[in-house]
Enzyme design. Structure first.
Site, PDB file in Angstrom:
ATOM      1  N   GLN A  42     -28.381  15.977 -18.349  1.00  0.00           N
ATOM      2  CA  GLN A  42     -28.080  17.520 -18.880  1.00  0.00           C
ATOM      3  C   GLN A  42     -29.720  18.961 -18.933  1.00  0.00           C
ATOM      4  OE1 GLN A  42     -27.578  16.812 -23.119  1.00  0.00           O
ATOM      5  NE2 GLN A  42     -24.811  17.147 -22.569  1.00  0.00           N
ATOM      6  N   ARG A  99     -16.252  23.174 -15.781  1.00  0.00           N
ATOM      7  CA  ARG A  99     -14.943  22.153 -16.412  1.00  0.00           C
ATOM      8  C   ARG A  99     -15.818  21.707 -17.951  1.00  0.00           C
ATOM      9  NH1 ARG A  99     -15.044  16.219 -14.368  1.00  0.00           N
ATOM     10  NH2 ARG A  99     -15.597  14.784 -16.613  1.00  0.00           N
ATOM     11  N   GLY A 100     -14.817  21.545 -19.013  1.00  0.00           N
ATOM     12  CA  GLY A 100     -14.418  21.066 -20.033  1.00  0.00           C
ATOM     13  C   GLY A 100     -15.680  22.399 -21.527  1.00  0.00           C
ATOM     14  N   GLU A 101     -16.641  21.931 -22.112  1.00  0.00           N
ATOM     15  CA  GLU A 101     -17.036  22.585 -23.155  1.00  0.00           C
ATOM     16  C   GLU A 101     -18.437  23.314 -23.026  1.00  0.00           C
ATOM     17  OE1 GLU A 101     -17.752  21.955 -27.917  1.00  0.00           O
ATOM     18  OE2 GLU A 101     -15.558  22.124 -27.464  1.00  0.00           O
ATOM     19  N   ASP A 102     -19.040  21.411 -22.665  1.00  0.00           N
ATOM     20  CA  ASP A 102     -20.487  21.230 -22.502  1.00  0.00           C
ATOM     21  C   ASP A 102     -21.149  22.257 -21.569  1.00  0.00           C
ATOM     22  OD1 ASP A 102     -23.349  20.990 -23.496  1.00  0.00           O
ATOM     23  OD2 ASP A 102     -23.173  20.036 -21.934  1.00  0.00           O
ATOM     24  N   SER A 103     -20.508  22.055 -20.204  1.00  0.00           N
ATOM     25  CA  SER A 103     -21.030  22.713 -19.352  1.00  0.00           C
ATOM     26  C   SER A 103     -20.370  24.426 -19.186  1.00  0.00           C
ATOM     27  CB  SER A 103     -20.309  22.089 -18.243  1.00  0.00           C
ATOM     28  OG  SER A 103     -20.564  20.865 -17.807  1.00  0.00           O
ATOM     29  N   TYR A 152     -12.244  19.877 -12.897  1.00  0.00           N
ATOM     30  CA  TYR A 152     -10.893  19.001 -12.707  1.00  0.00           C
ATOM     31  C   TYR A 152     -10.843  18.369 -11.711  1.00  0.00           C
ATOM     32  CZ  TYR A 152     -12.011  19.035 -17.966  1.00  0.00           C
ATOM     33  OH  TYR A 152     -12.186  19.127 -18.538  1.00  0.00           O
ATOM     34  N   TYR A 208     -17.434  13.017 -20.829  1.00  0.00           N
ATOM     35  CA  TYR A 208     -19.185  13.369 -20.530  1.00  0.00           C
ATOM     36  C   TYR A 208     -18.903  14.746 -21.926  1.00  0.00           C
ATOM     37  CZ  TYR A 208     -19.034  10.645 -16.832  1.00  0.00           C
ATOM     38  OH  TYR A 208     -19.130  10.165 -15.489  1.00  0.00           O
ATOM     39  N   ASP A 241     -17.526  15.083 -24.893  1.00  0.00           N
ATOM     40  CA  ASP A 241     -17.655  14.998 -26.094  1.00  0.00           C
ATOM     41  C   ASP A 241     -19.025  14.163 -26.092  1.00  0.00           C
ATOM     42  OD1 ASP A 241     -14.925  13.515 -25.353  1.00  0.00           O
ATOM     43  OD2 ASP A 241     -14.570  14.816 -27.380  1.00  0.00           O
TER      44      ASP A 241
END
Length: 377
Positions: A255, A271-275, A193, A15, A17
């Site tokens: 979102q 985690r990741g970028e957006d969150s 993750y 999710y 990207d």
């Protein structure tokens, strides 16, 4: 006149990207004179973020965005005024030919991954490769002056302040997710993750004097939570209690709802970028599970962000927060690191708000992209 934008997204990591590109596309339409086509190769992943999406449709309108399925057998399509290849995805060759055939050359941008590393300031906005006479440019989101900034809708922080000052609105939102928060419980969200250090963290919270209500949206970490609880699996709506820790499984939310969840919580593990970016706008203490890369390149990105984020903190609080983030991302030592962080909780809270304010003083990513185009023409 509206400027035509094409944003291309290949879904690589579930999710992240599509989360970034969907948010960017909506903001360009809502806040700027832009008409946006969003090309996505995996509509099933997109559907989790936008449940109204018809995954069988090759073209549809969602929240003002022209959503297109990016097919393997590309059909001839006119190129837009601005072309964004998200995260270095490779455009269809026929589309690149269409860019070169335009009477007015389009602006071609590679929207790269977010990083706090120093080198991106020097690379942001520089020319990259060419296709025929069409020049591509690097565009780096970032936290420092000289970068492209962070995604932030125009009224986001105003809405956050209003929501966080309204306990009734928070309670009603949580109740809509089936959450009944005890007044004395600390509320924590966990979106991560798989992590070998999770059991250590859950154990120390279960044995603490402070009550904790842990909200776990559907995701990859759920298996680790189930194993710690001694359950074969967990499902949405499940609630389990161990000592001072209550664990509740939430549905995967869209979102805008995830923003509200972050705003409700006292601490957010993301985690990741957006969150990761949305947790910073929540202005609450947080913990980032960075996406693991080959040769541990992700650890350099982690350290670069920690250097920026903790710069204004006291030495003791800085050491405690850095220890917590490093323990989480190494999968070990969470119990001692979590206990150490509690000793500096008021400073962590104040710093989270100060950091959010500092970042909000810079142009947001969508506005920076539009300004780059205006400067370019």
């Amino acid at each position: 006149m509206k400027v035509d934008w094409d944003i291309f997204c290949t879904v690589v990591d579930n999710y992240g990207d599509i989360g970034v590109t969907w948010r960017l596309a909506r903001q360009l339409v809502a806040e700027h004179p832009c008409a946006v086509r969003l090309w996505v190769d995996d509509l099933r992943a997109f559907e989790r973020l936008c449940p109204e999406l018809d995954i069988s449709a090759s073209q549809q309108w969602q929240q003002g965005v022209d959503v297109r399925h990016w097919p393997a057998d590309w059909q001839a399509t006119d190129a837009a005024d601005v072309v964004v290849a998200a995260f270095a995805c490779q455009l269809p060759h026929a589309y690149m030919e269409a860019m070169a055939a335009r009477e007015r050359t389009p602006l071609w941008l590679n929207l790269d991954y977010l990083s706090a590393e120093d080198w991106i300031v020097g690379c942001h906005g520089l020319p990259s490769v060419k296709f025929q006479h069409v020049q591509k440019y690097f565009f780096f989101p970032g936290f420092q002056p000289g970068t492209g900034g962070l995604l932030r809708e125009r009224e986001l922080l105003v809405r956050r302040e209003q929501f966080q000052a309204n306990p009734v609105a928070q309670r009603e939102f949580l109740q809509g997710l089936g959450v009944e928060r005890a007044p004395e419980a600390r509320l924590i969200s966990l979106f991560a993750y798989e992590n070998a250090g999770l059991a250590d963290w859950l154990e120390v919270m279960a044995n603490a004097t402070q009550a904790t209500h842990l909200l776990v949206p559907e995701g990859r970490v759920l298996g680790d939570v189930a194993r710690w609880l001694g359950q074969p699996e967990l499902a949405v709506g499940d609630v389990q209690q161990r000592g001072a820790l209550t664990v509740q499984v939430l549905p995967f939310v869209r979102q805008d709802q995830y923003d509200l969840l972050l705003w409700c919580c006292d601490f957010n593990a993301v985690r990741g970028e957006d969150s990761f970016v949305r947790a910073q706008w929540a202005a609450r203490p947080m913990l980032w599970h960075i996406y693991q890369q080959e040769e541990e390149a992700h650890l350099d990105k982690l350290e670069a962000f920690l250097t920026l984020y903790t710069n204004a903190m006291s030495p003791a609080a800085r050491a405690a927060l850095e220890g917590l983030w490093r323990a989480w991302n190494s999968g070990e030592g969470m119990a001692a690191a979590w206990v150490g962080a509690q000793e500096h909780w008021p400073e962590l809270q104040n710093h989270a708000r100060a950091w959010s304010l500092e970042q909000s003083l810079r142009a947001d990513l969508a506005a920076a992209l539009v300004q780059f185009y205006l400067n370019w023409i």
